[in-house]
Structure formats: C-alpha cells, structure tokens
Motif scaffolding. Sequence first.
Motif, PDB file in Angstrom:
ATOM      1  N   LEU A   1     -45.591   9.782  65.624  1.00 21.77           N
ATOM      2  CA  LEU A   1     -45.633   8.618  64.727  1.00 21.77           C
ATOM      3  C   LEU A   1     -47.027   8.430  64.135  1.00 21.77           C
ATOM      4  O   LEU A   1     -47.182   8.111  62.957  1.00 21.77           O
ATOM      5  CB  LEU A   1     -45.203   7.350  65.485  1.00 21.77           C
ATOM      6  CG  LEU A   1     -43.712   7.317  65.850  1.00 21.77           C
ATOM      7  CD1 LEU A   1     -43.428   6.207  66.864  1.00 21.77           C
ATOM      8  CD2 LEU A   1     -42.864   7.108  64.595  1.00 21.77           C
ATOM      9  N   ARG A   2     -48.057   8.654  64.959  1.00 22.52           N
ATOM     10  CA  ARG A   2     -49.434   8.526  64.447  1.00 22.52           C
ATOM     11  C   ARG A   2     -49.711   9.606  63.401  1.00 22.52           C
ATOM     12  O   ARG A   2     -50.388   9.364  62.403  1.00 22.52           O
ATOM     13  CB  ARG A   2     -50.440   8.603  65.598  1.00 22.52           C
ATOM     14  CG  ARG A   2     -50.481   7.324  66.415  1.00 22.52           C
ATOM     15  CD  ARG A   2     -51.610   7.368  67.429  1.00 22.52           C
ATOM     16  NE  ARG A   2     -51.448   6.366  68.469  1.00 22.52           N
ATOM     17  CZ  ARG A   2     -51.823   5.101  68.348  1.00 22.52           C
ATOM     18  NH1 ARG A   2     -52.389   4.689  67.226  1.00 22.52           N
ATOM     19  NH2 ARG A   2     -51.637   4.246  69.329  1.00 22.52           N
ATOM     20  N   CYS A   3     -49.176  10.791  63.651  1.00 24.24           N
ATOM     21  CA  CYS A   3     -49.306  11.897  62.697  1.00 24.24           C
ATOM     22  C   CYS A   3     -48.715  11.498  61.343  1.00 24.24           C
ATOM     23  O   CYS A   3     -49.203  11.929  60.290  1.00 24.24           O
ATOM     24  CB  CYS A   3     -48.510  13.078  63.233  1.00 24.24           C
ATOM     25  SG  CYS A   3     -49.413  14.565  63.315  1.00 24.24           S
ATOM     26  N   ALA A   4     -47.647  10.727  61.375  1.00 31.15           N
ATOM     27  CA  ALA A   4     -46.972  10.312  60.140  1.00 31.15           C
ATOM     28  C   ALA A   4     -47.591   9.037  59.563  1.00 31.15           C
ATOM     29  O   ALA A   4     -47.045   8.465  58.621  1.00 31.15           O
ATOM     30  CB  ALA A   4     -45.484  10.098  60.416  1.00 31.15           C
ATOM     31  N   GLY A   5     -48.699   8.570  60.173  1.00 30.04           N
ATOM     32  CA  GLY A   5     -49.440   7.465  59.579  1.00 30.04           C
ATOM     33  C   GLY A   5     -49.191   6.094  60.168  1.00 30.04           C
ATOM     34  O   GLY A   5     -49.658   5.080  59.626  1.00 30.04           O
ATOM     35  N   ALA A   6     -48.472   6.011  61.312  1.00 31.68           N
ATOM     36  CA  ALA A   6     -48.256   4.694  61.941  1.00 31.68           C
ATOM     37  C   ALA A   6     -49.612   4.083  62.291  1.00 31.68           C
ATOM     38  O   ALA A   6     -50.509   4.772  62.773  1.00 31.68           O
ATOM     39  CB  ALA A   6     -47.401   4.845  63.189  1.00 31.68           C
ATOM     40  N   ALA A   7     -49.755   2.775  62.032  1.00 37.71           N
ATOM     41  CA  ALA A   7     -51.045   2.126  62.255  1.00 37.71           C
ATOM     42  C   ALA A   7     -51.285   1.896  63.742  1.00 37.71           C
ATOM     43  O   ALA A   7     -52.421   1.958  64.220  1.00 37.71           O
ATOM     44  CB  ALA A   7     -51.078   0.796  61.508  1.00 37.71           C
ATOM     45  N   ASP A   8     -50.217   1.629  64.485  1.00 38.72           N
ATOM     46  CA  ASP A   8     -50.347   1.294  65.899  1.00 38.72           C
ATOM     47  C   ASP A   8     -49.012   1.582  66.579  1.00 38.72           C
ATOM     48  O   ASP A   8     -47.957   1.363  65.985  1.00 38.72           O
ATOM     49  CB  ASP A   8     -50.681  -0.202  66.027  1.00 38.72           C
ATOM     50  CG  ASP A   8     -51.349  -0.534  67.344  1.00 38.72           C
ATOM     51  OD1 ASP A   8     -51.717   0.407  68.071  1.00 38.72           O
ATOM     52  OD2 ASP A   8     -51.498  -1.737  67.648  1.00 38.72           O
ATOM     53  N   VAL A   9     -49.059   2.092  67.811  1.00 36.67           N
ATOM     54  CA  VAL A   9     -47.809   2.401  68.515  1.00 36.67           C
ATOM     55  C   VAL A   9     -47.898   1.864  69.959  1.00 36.67           C
ATOM     56  O   VAL A   9     -48.809   2.206  70.705  1.00 36.67           O
ATOM     57  CB  VAL A   9     -47.523   3.916  68.566  1.00 36.67           C
ATOM     58  CG1 VAL A   9     -46.148   4.172  69.185  1.00 36.67           C
ATOM     59  CG2 VAL A   9     -47.599   4.545  67.175  1.00 36.67           C
ATOM     60  N   TRP A  10     -46.939   1.005  70.304  1.00 31.10           N
ATOM     61  CA  TRP A  10     -46.807   0.478  71.661  1.00 31.10           C
ATOM     62  C   TRP A  10     -45.455   0.931  72.202  1.00 31.10           C
ATOM     63  O   TRP A  10     -44.616   1.424  71.453  1.00 31.10           O
ATOM     64  CB  TRP A  10     -46.853  -1.054  71.649  1.00 31.10           C
ATOM     65  CG  TRP A  10     -48.201  -1.638  71.397  1.00 31.10           C
ATOM     66  CD1 TRP A  10     -48.955  -1.482  70.283  1.00 31.10           C
ATOM     67  CD2 TRP A  10     -48.939  -2.475  72.292  1.00 31.10           C
ATOM     68  NE1 TRP A  10     -50.146  -2.180  70.413  1.00 31.10           N
ATOM     69  CE2 TRP A  10     -50.154  -2.810  71.641  1.00 31.10           C
ATOM     70  CE3 TRP A  10     -48.714  -2.990  73.557  1.00 31.10           C
ATOM     71  CZ2 TRP A  10     -51.112  -3.623  72.226  1.00 31.10           C
ATOM     72  CZ3 TRP A  10     -49.665  -3.801  74.136  1.00 31.10           C
ATOM     73  CH2 TRP A  10     -50.858  -4.108  73.484  1.00 31.10           C
ATOM     74  N   GLY A  11     -45.266   0.725  73.504  1.00 30.93           N
ATOM     75  CA  GLY A  11     -43.982   1.066  74.107  1.00 30.93           C
ATOM     76  C   GLY A  11     -43.401  -0.109  74.854  1.00 30.93           C
ATOM     77  O   GLY A  11     -44.144  -0.980  75.348  1.00 30.93           O
ATOM     78  N   ILE A  12     -42.077  -0.162  74.944  1.00 33.05           N
ATOM     79  CA  ILE A  12     -41.402  -1.156  75.767  1.00 33.05           C
ATOM     80  C   ILE A  12     -40.268  -0.454  76.504  1.00 33.05           C
ATOM     81  O   ILE A  12     -39.516   0.322  75.891  1.00 33.05           O
ATOM     82  CB  ILE A  12     -40.901  -2.362  74.936  1.00 33.05           C
ATOM     83  CG1 ILE A  12     -40.358  -3.467  75.842  1.00 33.05           C
ATOM     84  CG2 ILE A  12     -39.826  -1.951  73.930  1.00 33.05           C
ATOM     85  CD1 ILE A  12     -40.091  -4.784  75.097  1.00 33.05           C
TER      86      ILE A  12
ATOM     87  N   ALA B   1     -41.597  12.399  62.984  1.00 35.15           N
ATOM     88  CA  ALA B   1     -41.136  11.190  62.293  1.00 35.15           C
ATOM     89  C   ALA B   1     -40.029  11.574  61.319  1.00 35.15           C
ATOM     90  O   ALA B   1     -40.074  12.635  60.698  1.00 35.15           O
ATOM     91  CB  ALA B   1     -42.292  10.527  61.564  1.00 35.15           C
ATOM     92  N   ALA B   2     -39.032  10.694  61.205  1.00 33.36           N
ATOM     93  CA  ALA B   2     -37.891  10.982  60.331  1.00 33.36           C
ATOM     94  C   ALA B   2     -37.644   9.818  59.381  1.00 33.36           C
ATOM     95  O   ALA B   2     -36.539   9.628  58.894  1.00 33.36           O
ATOM     96  CB  ALA B   2     -36.653  11.246  61.182  1.00 33.36           C
ATOM     97  N   GLY B   3     -38.697   9.052  59.119  1.00 31.40           N
ATOM     98  CA  GLY B   3     -38.558   7.916  58.211  1.00 31.40           C
ATOM     99  C   GLY B   3     -39.929   7.336  57.947  1.00 31.40           C
ATOM    100  O   GLY B   3     -40.912   7.749  58.581  1.00 31.40           O
TER     101      GLY B   3
END
Length: 215
Positions: free
Chosen positions: A198-209, A169-171
């Motif tokens: 992203l999850r490592c950096a604390g994102a609550a949920d990650v989806w893809g498109i 993650a860079a932000g």
Amino acid sequence: MKALEVLASLLAPPRCPVCDEVLLPGTQCAACAPALDRLAYADCRPPCAVPGLSGLRSGWRYDGGIQEGILRMKFASRPDQAENFILLLLSRPGMCTFVREFDIIIPVPSTKSERRARGYDLPQLLGRALSRRTGVPAASHLQKVRDTRRQVELGGAERRRNLNGAFAAAGPVRGCRVLLVDDVTTTGSTLRECAAALRCAGAADVWGITIAATN
Ligand SMILES: [Zn+2]
C-alpha cells in the motif's frame, strides 16, 4: 432500528461471538464479560509492534473463548459471526473514534483455497461489517499477486520470506490513511507485507486492526 435491520436480526439474530448464545439487539453477553475482560488488551494495544505499520489495534489476546469463537467463525461455516465480532470490537472504549480517523478500510486478501474451503472471504466480511458500523468505506484495494504456502506451516523468518512481494495494490490508495483489517495477527508478517504494497502505491499512512493477536 431500520426495517432492513429488523429483518436481518430476525433472520440472523445477534449472537455472542464467544459462547454463541442469542443476544437481544444492542446488548452484550453478561456471561462472557469477565472472561473477555481478562483477555482484553489495555487500550486495545497489543504488545507486538509490526514494522511497516504505523500502529496496530487488537481487542483481545488470541486465547480462551476468543480463540474458540474465531475458530468457529473461520472453520464452522459461521460468516454471521463476523458482524458479531465487529460489534464486540467496536464496543471497546475509543474503538469507533479510532476507526473513523481513516479514509478507507482494506481487508487483507484471503487465498483462493481459504475462500474455497470456507465458502466466504472472512477479512472481507470483517471489513464490510466495520464499514457498515462506522461509515468508513471499505474496498478490496489489495490483491495477492502470487501463490504462497500456508503461513501456519512456517516459522517467523520463513513467514516473512513466504510473503515477500506477494501483495499489490488493486485500487486507488494514493494519499489515503488506510486501515487494514484481518481476524488475527500472529507474527504480523501478512500485515507488514500488505502495508508495504500500500505504501508503494502511495498510501499516506497504514494501520492495522484485528480482533485478536497471539502475543
Ligand atoms: Zn457469551
């Protein structure tokens, strides 16, 4: 239509991203519609599940005119087609509403060699177009932290090993619902590794498109 949008449509008129014909603003290509329908995933849900992603939405199977259009966008100096593909993707039922559920759109980082060869960063263009059309902010909050071999040269297990720990993650993403964007997903390895970072950096949920998927 705003003045800037009128100017933009005169400089780079909307085109069908599949057959490349010029379109009237706000219309879709009638000639390509039947072929697109045949390639479309029901509810934009490709059958491939990507571990680490809460879900994936893709418009079409990577085949036929969709494949030709994506190859043109990637390898024939056609960055304008990013906007046209996003318009087409957002015309799928429920797609706009789906994207608006997210806090942030993050493009999959492209490699230096890809950017050098193309002259543009394709996932970033897709992310910006998606952001402009939905109002969800886009930010390059992921970076590649080490060089990797080209994924197309590798098999499934090798692809995963090749990318292991390649992104960070860079932000600020803590607590965010993130939508990762890329043009095509094949084995899902890239999306999976990006999601892990992203999850490592604390994102609550990650989806893809993605515009398309290969299965
Ligand atoms: Zn067309």
